[in-house]
Design a protein around this motif. Structure first.
Motif, PDB file in Angstrom:
ATOM      1  N   ILE A  23     -68.490  55.036 -38.486  1.00 49.01           N
ATOM      2  CA  ILE A  23     -67.373  54.183 -38.082  1.00 49.01           C
ATOM      3  C   ILE A  23     -67.406  52.868 -38.859  1.00 49.01           C
ATOM      4  N   TYR A  24     -66.298  52.141 -38.746  1.00 52.21           N
ATOM      5  CA  TYR A  24     -66.211  50.825 -39.371  1.00 52.21           C
ATOM      6  C   TYR A  24     -66.693  49.724 -38.445  1.00 52.21           C
ATOM      7  N   TYR A  62     -66.432  47.605 -34.645  1.00 53.86           N
ATOM      8  CA  TYR A  62     -65.433  47.281 -33.624  1.00 53.86           C
ATOM      9  C   TYR A  62     -65.222  45.773 -33.544  1.00 53.86           C
ATOM     10  N   THR A  66     -68.296  44.522 -37.591  1.00 50.43           N
ATOM     11  CA  THR A  66     -67.722  45.452 -38.556  1.00 50.43           C
ATOM     12  C   THR A  66     -68.018  44.966 -39.963  1.00 50.43           C
ATOM     13  N   THR A 118     -57.525  51.946 -31.100  1.00 51.68           N
ATOM     14  CA  THR A 118     -58.691  52.741 -31.465  1.00 51.68           C
ATOM     15  C   THR A 118     -58.290  53.777 -32.503  1.00 51.68           C
ATOM     16  N   SER A 119     -59.267  54.193 -33.319  1.00 53.40           N
ATOM     17  CA  SER A 119     -58.982  55.240 -34.302  1.00 53.40           C
ATOM     18  C   SER A 119     -60.237  56.043 -34.570  1.00 53.40           C
ATOM     19  N   GLY A 123     -61.705  55.873 -40.361  1.00 54.14           N
ATOM     20  CA  GLY A 123     -61.876  54.551 -40.927  1.00 54.14           C
ATOM     21  C   GLY A 123     -60.659  54.095 -41.700  1.00 54.14           C
ATOM     22  N   GLY A 156     -58.163  53.035 -39.345  1.00 54.51           N
ATOM     23  CA  GLY A 156     -58.601  51.761 -38.791  1.00 54.51           C
ATOM     24  C   GLY A 156     -58.209  50.594 -39.673  1.00 54.51           C
ATOM     25  N   GLY A 203     -63.512  51.634 -33.745  1.00 57.18           N
ATOM     26  CA  GLY A 203     -63.664  52.884 -34.476  1.00 57.18           C
ATOM     27  C   GLY A 203     -64.471  53.874 -33.653  1.00 57.18           C
ATOM     28  N   GLY A 221     -64.996  57.397 -34.933  1.00 54.33           N
ATOM     29  CA  GLY A 221     -65.701  58.272 -35.859  1.00 54.33           C
ATOM     30  C   GLY A 221     -65.967  59.653 -35.305  1.00 54.33           C
TER      31      GLY A 221
END
Length: 738
Positions: A403-404, A406, A416, A430-431, A434, A437, A456, A458
């Motif tokens: 993930i990137y 938060y 992040t 939210t995603s 990446g 995001g 994120g 992931g």
């Protein structure tokens, strides 16, 4: 030929089943049938067995019996009454029509005898190894619209009930809707109106309407049957004849799971979720595992963002090779950090994560944010399983991996390696991806959208959408939740969390992969629809979730929904300075399920008093493009003042007489004046003109009017989204607040 024990055989037959005096399901009868099928090693029930299950749950079937030879078939037909249908009974033949195992419209003993022999020959030619138990003799149902009712086991949502028009073309047309099973009666009734061919059930060209109560009963009961017995994988009632005075299932097929179904074990209660997410989003201290002094490293960017973002708590770099990082004391491991740590952010290579995660577990750190990549997304499923097991062993909640990071702006958390963002507001985003995001971040920055969180997800080894929804539902800073997702680990948990959230605030979802082929299950029409995007679509609507068709809509809905007041009724009025935009806005209203208000005569006359003769009242109200600001203001005041108008769509046309910013300022001023008087209605605007309309649109948006340049579709789309949420939350008459 042998008879199948436990079913009607020989000269036995059953009559049409009614639903009015149903005493309740006979579960023991169902258990007996399932036990016998399992003992025989079968996963497909025969037609007589399926009918026994239907009868046990009060589902009407035609009068029928099973014959072991042609003479018994003729005798049964004579007792049941012509015309009749003959169907093969074989545990090895699921699609009887494909095997030549069905003959319909038989009106004499000779036709029945010939059909019996022809069916047996055809099935033996189709599959010489098929076990033939006999032939079912069934009264032919002469009346009613053919529909299909079924249950399938969806890979995301588990048991879902399906309804649509019947026959073999159900898989081709896919005019089918779904609900989670077991289905409530209100949801079952709504399914009848949810298909494109709903008018057929209401009666067309003089035909009598179908018995909606009987169909609703049938849907509820078949969903309860499947939900009561986890062994059942799919149920097909196809066709069901929906007549004016009842609903009869002419064919019943039931499939069992070939292995016991696996259910995701929920490790956390809602209270656990809230507590963990609270410490994640509002930490008092963080550790950055892999913090670095070297620009360009992820560990450097994460630590820099936390420090520069103004986080008020403690931030601890962890790096065994450094004495300090960015001027802060570095620790060789999290174990040596003094005091409690709420969140550990991991920016180290994937192979090093398990050992470091164990240290975090021994330190009793409750949350781990795994920015690290190199897990299931690259095929390293064992490594991801290992860190998941470690987290479960120590009670750590994992966000990620891959993930990137938060953002939690209200608490100055910028954990992040992406660019920082600190504009506080009411939108939680939210995603899974990446890249998405970063698109979310860029959109928020370009539109100055205030956010309560950007997260994120992931690979979702642990924390997923239902964890975050459980937190956002109670978060006082969050007014709307928008989620990009590619899959759901536990569809039912998501639906439960979404329903709880939707009561108070909108949930918008962009589901990727909506054109995927979906899973295919042999032997069942409804099974062939499992995993289909239509299941996602219907179940998300059932949960009250607003589904966005694309990324732009996801972000615009998220930005606009907190801005727009909740409407108090369905009357939408269009006021425009250009007839062409009025037509397009009207089309968009219909497309998004909104209703153009029928303007009462007195209101129509009031508009006509200040509209030029070549303009038009009614709806849309066309004040024409040459009118001065005073005409726009008069129309706006009249619409806001009248309590019969519940929402307002403005179509502005750029002219020298009323320049864009003049229009924006007068609109914002009037809307604010009425808001101060306690009159709040959703107002959206479409701005057509030169580039000056961009600044005018931004000005309006900041002041509570969802305004968009160069489009008639988008303002109406966000208004439609607001209406969909208001209905789902029970804020409008006829809404559904479950």
């Amino acid at each position: 030929m042998r008879h199948l024990a436990g079913t009607d055989t020989g000269a036995s037959f059953s009559g049409d089943g009614g639903t009015s005096a149903f005493p309740g399901p006979d579960r023991e009868a169902v258990r007996a049938v399932l036990r016998e099928a399992r003992a025989a090693g079968r996963t497909a029930l025969t037609a007589p067995e399926g009918r026994l299950l239907a009868r046990a749950y009060g589902i009407a079937t035609p009068e029928e019996g099973t014959a072991a030879d042609a003479d018994e078939a003729v005798a049964l037909a004579a007792r049941i009454g012509f015309p009749v249908v003959l169907k093969i009974v074989s545990p090895d033949v699921s699609h009887k029509t494909d095997a030549g195992g069905v003959r319909v419209g038989l009106r004499s003993a000779d036709e029945v005898r010939e059909a019996y022999e022809a069916i047996v020959r055809a099935v033996r030619a189709y599959d010489p190894t098929a076990r033939i138990t006999g032939v079912q003799v069934q009264r032919m149902v002469a009346r009613g619209q053919e529909v299909m009712v079924g249950v399938t086991t969806d890979p995301t949502f588990g048991k879902v009930v399906a309804f649509g028009l019947g026959g073999v073309l159900v898989e081709v047309w896919k005019d089918v809707t779904f609900r989670l099973a077991p289905v409530a009666r209100a949801d079952a009734a709504s399914m009848l109106d949810d298909i494109r061919a709903a008018d057929v059930l209401r009666g067309v060209r003089g035909a009598a309407p179908a018995d909606r109560a009987a169909l609703t009963d049938l849907i509820v009961r078949v969903s309860e049957l499947a939900a009561d017995f986890p062994d059942i994988a799919a149920v097909d009632l196809n066709p069901v004849f929906a007549a004016p005075d009842g609903a009869t299932a002419a064919d019943v097929r039931v499939l069992l799971h070939d292995r016991p179904p696996v259910h995701r074990r929920r490790r956390h209660t809602k209270e656990d979720m809230r507590a963990a997410m609270e410490r994640l989003m509002r930490p008092r201290s963080l550790a950055v595992v892999g913090a670095s002094n070297e620009p360009g490293k992820i560990g450097h960017a994460v630590l820099r963002n936390l420090i520069d973002g103004g986080f008020a708590g403690d931030v601890h770099p962890v790096n065994p090779q450094a004495g300090d990082v960015l001027g802060r004391k570095a620790y060789p491991s999290v174990a040596e950090i003094p005091g409690e740590v709420d969140v550990a952010v991991f920016a180290i290579p994937a192979p090093a994560v398990p050992a470091a995660l164990r240290e975090a577990g021994r330190k009793k750190i409750p949350n781990a944010v795994l920015i690290s990549s190199g897990f299931a997304e690259t095929g390293e499923h064992r490594l991801q399983d290992e860190i998941t097991d470690i987290a479960e062993e120590y009670g750590i909640r994992l966000l990620g991996p891959n993930i990137y990071g938060y953002y939690s702006p209200w608490h100055q958390v910028c954990a992040t390696f992406c660019t920082p963002y600190d504009v506080k507001g009411g939108v939680a985003l939210t995603s899974q991806s990446g890249g998405i995001g970063m698109a979310v971040l860029g959109f928020a920055r370009s539109t100055n959208t205030g956010v309560s969180a950007i997260v994120g997800l992931g690979n979702k080894a642990d924390v997923d959408e239902d964890d975050l929804l459980t937190y956002f539902a109670d978060d006082p800073h969050t007014r709307c939740v928008a989620m990009h997702l590619e899959d759901l680990k536990d569809g039912r948990a998501f639906v439960a969390a979404a329903r709880a959230t939707v009561r108070e605030k909108p949930v918008v979802v962009l589901k990727a992969g909506r054109t995927g082929a979906g899973a295919r299950a042999a032997g069942s029409h409804t099974g062939a629809l499992a995993g289909d995007d239509a299941v996602y679509d219907a179940v998300l609507r059932q949960a009250g979730v607003i589904r966005a068709p694309g990324l732009r809509e996801l972000l615009e809905y998220a930005r606009a929904l907190p801005v727009l007041p909740t409407p108090e009724g369905d009357n939408v009025l269009v006021v425009t300075g250009a007839g062409g935009s009025g037509v397009l806005l009207s089309d968009a209203l219909v497309d998004h399920g909104l209703r153009l208000m029928e303007v009462p005569a007195d209101l129509d006359a009031a508009f006509r008093r200040f509209i030029p003769p070549f303009g038009s009242a009614g709806n849309p109200v066309d004040i024409t493009g040459g009118e001065p600001p005073a005409t726009y203001e008069a129309a706006l005041r009249l619409a806001l003042e009248d309590p019969r108008v519940h929402a307002l769509v403005l179509g502005y046309w750029h002219t020298i007489v009323t320049p864009p910013m003049v229009f924006a300022e007068l609109t914002a001023r009037v809307v604010a004046e009425f808001r101060d008087r306690g009159i709040e209605k959703p107002v959206v605007a479409s701005l057509a003109g030169d580039t000056e309309v961009e600044a005018a649109g931004a000005y309006l948006f900041e002041r509570g009017v969802a305004a968009y340049p160069y489009t008639t579709e988008l303002p109406v789309a966000v208004l439609g989204a607001k209406y969909r949420w208001a209905r789902a939350a029970g804020r409008l008459p006829g809404g559904d607040a479950r």
